[in-house]
Design an enzyme around this catalytic site. Structure first.
Site, PDB file in Angstrom:
ATOM      1  N   LYS A 194      13.804   4.174   7.209  1.00  0.00           N
ATOM      2  CA  LYS A 194      12.944   5.457   7.349  1.00  0.00           C
ATOM      3  C   LYS A 194      11.644   5.181   8.257  1.00  0.00           C
ATOM      4  O   LYS A 194      10.418   4.482   7.955  1.00  0.00           O
ATOM      5  CB  LYS A 194      12.834   6.222   6.433  1.00  0.00           C
ATOM      6  N   GLU A 268       3.271  -1.281  -0.704  1.00  0.00           N
ATOM      7  CA  GLU A 268       2.467  -1.397  -0.323  1.00  0.00           C
ATOM      8  C   GLU A 268       1.585  -0.769   0.158  1.00  0.00           C
ATOM      9  O   GLU A 268       1.256   0.080   1.509  1.00  0.00           O
ATOM     10  CB  GLU A 268       3.001  -2.570   0.717  1.00  0.00           C
ATOM     11  N   CYS A 302      -3.666  -1.908   7.431  1.00  0.00           N
ATOM     12  CA  CYS A 302      -4.280  -1.771   5.799  1.00  0.00           C
ATOM     13  C   CYS A 302      -4.940  -2.236   4.959  1.00  0.00           C
ATOM     14  O   CYS A 302      -5.849  -2.540   4.438  1.00  0.00           O
ATOM     15  CB  CYS A 302      -2.577  -1.637   4.771  1.00  0.00           C
ATOM     16  N   GLU A 399     -10.195   4.465   2.183  1.00  0.00           N
ATOM     17  CA  GLU A 399      -9.549   3.660   3.111  1.00  0.00           C
ATOM     18  C   GLU A 399      -9.867   5.232   4.618  1.00  0.00           C
ATOM     19  O   GLU A 399      -9.477   6.211   4.882  1.00  0.00           O
ATOM     20  CB  GLU A 399      -8.466   3.489   3.137  1.00  0.00           C
TER      21      GLU A 399
HETATM   22  P1  ADP Z   1      -0.262   7.377   6.091  1.00  0.00           P
HETATM   23  O1  ADP Z   1      -1.526   7.341   5.715  1.00  0.00           O
HETATM   24  O2  ADP Z   1      -0.344   5.442   6.708  1.00  0.00           O
HETATM   25  O3  ADP Z   1       0.132   8.147   7.572  1.00  0.00           O
HETATM   26  P2  ADP Z   1       2.408   7.779   4.442  1.00  0.00           P
HETATM   27  O4  ADP Z   1       2.265   7.897   3.018  1.00  0.00           O
HETATM   28  O5  ADP Z   1       1.798   9.971   5.001  1.00  0.00           O
HETATM   29  O6  ADP Z   1       1.057   6.843   5.619  1.00  0.00           O
HETATM   30  O7  ADP Z   1       3.406   7.731   5.350  1.00  0.00           O
HETATM   31  C1  ADP Z   1       3.878   6.566   5.097  1.00  0.00           C
HETATM   32  C2  ADP Z   1       5.319   6.968   5.282  1.00  0.00           C
HETATM   33  O8  ADP Z   1       6.042   7.594   3.647  1.00  0.00           O
HETATM   34  C3  ADP Z   1       6.047   7.852   6.396  1.00  0.00           C
HETATM   35  O9  ADP Z   1       7.301   6.885   6.196  1.00  0.00           O
HETATM   36  C4  ADP Z   1       6.077   9.102   6.385  1.00  0.00           C
HETATM   37  O10 ADP Z   1       6.369   9.500   6.254  1.00  0.00           O
HETATM   38  C5  ADP Z   1       6.292   8.588   4.552  1.00  0.00           C
HETATM   39  N1  ADP Z   1       6.240  10.016   2.959  1.00  0.00           N
HETATM   40  C6  ADP Z   1       5.166  10.708   3.523  1.00  0.00           C
HETATM   41  N2  ADP Z   1       4.985  11.753   2.543  1.00  0.00           N
HETATM   42  C7  ADP Z   1       6.199  10.493   1.849  1.00  0.00           C
HETATM   43  C8  ADP Z   1       7.174  11.264   0.444  1.00  0.00           C
HETATM   44  N3  ADP Z   1       6.773  12.144  -0.653  1.00  0.00           N
HETATM   45  N4  ADP Z   1       7.890  10.284   0.581  1.00  0.00           N
HETATM   46  C9  ADP Z   1       8.790   9.747   0.863  1.00  0.00           C
HETATM   47  N5  ADP Z   1       8.068   9.121   2.538  1.00  0.00           N
HETATM   48  C10 ADP Z   1       7.246   9.790   2.445  1.00  0.00           C
END
Ligand code: ADP
Length: 489
Positions: A194, A268, A302, A399
């Site tokens: 995804k 990560e 990151c 961050e």
């Molecule tokens: P960033 O702050 O870098 O956007 P996120 O952790 O919000 O980081 O997003 C990184 C990835 O994790 C994206 O593909 C996002 O759609 C997905 N994501 C966000 N929330 C969840 C969740 N609760 N469970 C699994 N994946 C998630």
């Protein structure tokens, strides 16, 4: 440089002529579906969202949003492919498919670079010279391991895990997809990936490559959607491994969801890397390394070197040179080959960065930003420096994920080390010094997964990458990256 040439170099009256990369060789469809079982299929609930070009706020394409049923379909397709085709293939045959993906990526590199810059806002120079070549290099590297796994782990029996669920962020969309997919396939797993909701296009283009490379249907499935799609993938009962790159908050929630299950995972997460300049360093090179470490790619990295620690005796010189260099950085059109700093990935991310700019000033930090005009539309942030900040300030601890650098000084090596380690994160770090002994001392004592010496942000598929503390667990890249997708006995 005498005074006249120095003035000329930073005189803002002159500018480079525009050097835009052309877009006539790429194709972006109006709408993208989910890539499941080797074909593009509509989402069951019929929901779509827009992917926006952050440099002009225009819609690039409508993207399918996968619901729970779609996630289930994708996992079932991956399971079927694992059982009926991928696990039955000779390892050398698996390798051939992965080599094919690498070669097609190389052939279509220019197209991928342009789409990456359009969808994510990063300068074409970065996507052309770093993201896409490194993504292809990862497929080449892991293709080579596919039939040599027993040599990677002598004396051990190796077996694939099964179906891997992979969730990636928006900062290196294609590269993160390659980091995740290449080792998983080489080890004999099938995958459901995804991409992030703001940057799905190159992963969907990669789906076309996978299809054109003739991989058995279901070996690679690519489903798009936001956090709820990611959560449904994590919660799916038939997943053997979750590989996640993203924020520490989401990493924590994934860890909670998987507690007590047999699903393996690697995470990560965030970082707040210190870049440490000693007085004996080659200062001009160090300044360039600092600029590369935090400002290029909008600080959307990151492992960005977001905290500068500089030895007191050279602090004035370093800050002066940094400010001069910041003034010469070009912020603007990501597709222009002269651009150093492209667009911030989304309006939400820009808001978050702007919040931190306010917080840093409220905490008493002195802010410095480059001058120059920014485009009228799109999401932009000037390279920013905070001086007068201390260890407890939020801008030093948290961050920001933007082109924002904090500067602190230190006197002794021990003080520098204490400050470098005084953060919840431990993903990366940098040391700038003329003395090899100091490099060894620092690299042994800094609690971070990757530490660069007299350089920064250099990557190679053979080199493992990953964090300590709240920066995550597990490693990607190199032999360690294979380990994460195998059962060893
Ligand atoms: P960033 O702050 O870098 O956007 P996120 O952790 O919000 O980081 O997003 C990184 C990835 O994790 C994206 O593909 C996002 O759609 C997905 N994501 C966000 N929330 C969840 C969740 N609760 N469970 C699994 N994946 C998630």
């Amino acid at each position: 440089m005498d005074e006249t040439t120095s003035k000329l170099a930073f005189d803002t009256d002159w500018q480079y002529d525009p050097a835009p990369e052309s877009t006539d060789h790429i194709r972006i469809d109006e709408q993208y579906e989910l890539f499941i079982g080797g074909e593009f299929v509509a989402p069951k609930e019929g929901r779509y969202f827009d992917s926006i070009n952050p440099a002009n706020e225009k819609v690039l394409a409508r993207i399918a949003s996968a619901g729970k049923d779609d996630v289930d379909r994708a996992v079932k397709a991956a399971r079927k492919a694992y059982k009926t085709s991928w696990s039955k293939l000779k390892p050398a045959e698996r390798g051939k498919y992965i080599y094919r993906i690498a070669r097609v990526l190389q052939e279509r590199a220019r197209e991928f670079a342009v789409i990456e810059s359009l969808d994510g806002g990063k300068p074409i120079r970065e996507s052309r010279d770093i993201d896409i070549p490194l993504a292809a290099a990862h497929f080449f590297y892991y293709a080579g391991w596919a039939d040599k796994l027993e040599y990677a782990f002598p004396g051990k029996q190796v077996a694939a895990l099964g179906v891997a669920g992979q969730i990636i962020p928006w900062n290196f969309p294609l590269l993160m997809a390659a980091w995740k997919i290449a080792p998983a396939l080489a080890c004999g797993n099938t995958v459901v990936l995804k991409p992030a909701e703001t940057t799905p296009l190159t992963a969907l283009k990669l789906a076309e490559v996978v299809r054109d490379a003739g991989l058995p249907p279901g070996v690679v499935n690519i489903i798009t959607g936001a956090g709820d799609t990611g959560a449904a993938l994590v919660d799916h009962p038939d997943i053997d491994k979750i590989a996640f790159t993203g924020s520490t908050a989401v990493g924590r929630s994934i860890q909670k969801s998987l507690a007590g299950t047999s699903t393996k995972y690697t995470l990560e997460l965030g970082g707040k890397a210190a870049n440490i300049i000693f007085a004996d360093a080659a200062i001009d090179e160090a300044v360039e390394g600092i600029v590369n470490g935090i400002f290029f790619n909008q600080g959307h990295v990151c492992c960005a070197g977001s905290r500068l620690l500089v030895q007191e005796s050279v602090a004035d010189e370093v800050i002066r040179k940094l400010k001069d260099r910041m003034e010469s950085l070009i912020v603007g059109d990501p597709l222009d080959k002269n651009t150093d700093i492209g667009a911030i990935n989304s309006s939400a991310q820009l808001e978050k960065i702007e919040d931190y700019l306010r917080i840093g000033q409220e905490e008493g930090g002195e802010i410095y930003q480059s001058s120059g005009t920014l485009p009228d539309t799109g999401y932009w942030c000037r390279p920013t420096l905070f001086t007068g900040v201390s260890q407890s300030n939020r801008v030093v601890q948290e961050e920001i994920f933007g082109p924002v650098l904090t500067v602190q000084t230190f006197r002794t090596l021990e003080e520098g080390l204490d400050k470098a380690n005084n953060t919840p994160y431990g993903l990366s770090g940098g040391v700038w010094t003329d003395k090899g002994a100091k490099i060894f001392k620092m690299t042994r004592a800094i609690r971070a997964g990757v530490i660069w010496a007299n350089t920064f942000n250099k990557f190679d598929p053979a080199s493992p990458f990953g964090g300590y503390k709240e920066s995550g667990m597990g490693r990607e890249g190199g032999l360690h990256g294979l380990d994460a997708y195998l059962e060893l006995s």
